[in-house]
Design an enzyme around this catalytic site. Structure first.
Site, PDB file in Angstrom:
ATOM      1  N   GLU A 153       6.805  56.146 -51.859  1.00  0.00           N
ATOM      2  CA  GLU A 153       6.547  56.956 -50.657  1.00  0.00           C
ATOM      3  C   GLU A 153       5.069  56.930 -50.266  1.00  0.00           C
ATOM      4  OE1 GLU A 153       8.967  57.828 -48.869  1.00  0.00           O
ATOM      5  OE2 GLU A 153      10.460  57.383 -50.397  1.00  0.00           O
ATOM      6  N   HIS A 156       4.011  53.911 -48.398  1.00  0.00           N
ATOM      7  CA  HIS A 156       4.332  53.943 -46.962  1.00  0.00           C
ATOM      8  C   HIS A 156       3.130  54.418 -46.144  1.00  0.00           C
ATOM      9  CE1 HIS A 156       8.489  52.843 -46.305  1.00  0.00           C
ATOM     10  NE2 HIS A 156       8.922  53.621 -47.284  1.00  0.00           N
TER      11      HIS A 156
END
Ligand code: ZN
Length: 182
Positions: A153, A156
């Site tokens: 995550e 990202h």
């Protein structure tokens, strides 16, 4: 209401996300974005979602790994992945530090690379400093699958997608993964 999850090739997925100010974090706009992202992540379903995936280039990610998502794996598979249920939580402006560089390799997918999965080496444990949805500081020490989700995550937010770290010859459709590998 669900938001659109952008797929690989959309420029926002390759851009660096900007940090949020404290004023922005507590604003109705960001609080509503969080609610919409949560619904979108649960509907997908996914164990994590980063704001760039729904087209917003800010440093906000959310994580939730429910026991129901883990039901498809055997107790042995859960154990080797060190995968345990994680409650819903938000990380804003996170910074990540690798704690144990011993790498572990497992198949991993992404909601922005729909239908595909491949083997990725990730550090076994990490620590993360971030703010929560109220703007409060928090620090996480994570190992196993939680550490993997955090790395995925937070990547990202740097415009990095899991295919960048993938052993590309292992790339497979989700259907074939379930048929031949899992
Ligand atoms: Zn992803």
């Amino acid at each position: 209401m669900n938001l659109k999850i952008f797929q690989i090739g959309t420029p926002v997925l390759r851009q660096k996300a900007r940090p949020l100010t404290m004023e922005e974090i507590i604003s109705p706009e960001i609080q509503q974005l969080i609610e919409l992202m949560r619904d979108t992540m649960r509907d997908a379903p996914g164990v994590g979602l980063a704001a760039p995936q729904i087209g917003v280039g800010v440093q906000l990610v959310m994580i939730e790994d429910l026991a129901a998502y883990q039901a498809r794996l055997t107790p042995e598979q859960l154990k080797e992945r060190e995968r345990v249920p994680l409650p819903f939580h938000i990380l804003i402006n996170p910074s990540i530090t690798i704690e144990n560089n011993g790498e572990v390799e497992f198949y991993e997918g992404c909601l922005s690379i729909s239908g595909l999965i491949g083997q990725i080496k990730r550090a076994k444990s990490v620590s993360v400093k971030a703010l929560n949805e109220k703007g409060e500081s928090l620090e996480i020490h994570a190992t196993g699958w939680y550490a993997r989700i955090l790395q995925h995550e937070i990547d990202h937010l740097q415009g990095i997608l899991c295919v960048d770290r993938m052993k590309i010859s292992s790339l497979t459709t989700l259907e074939n993964y379930q048929r031949y590998i899992l």
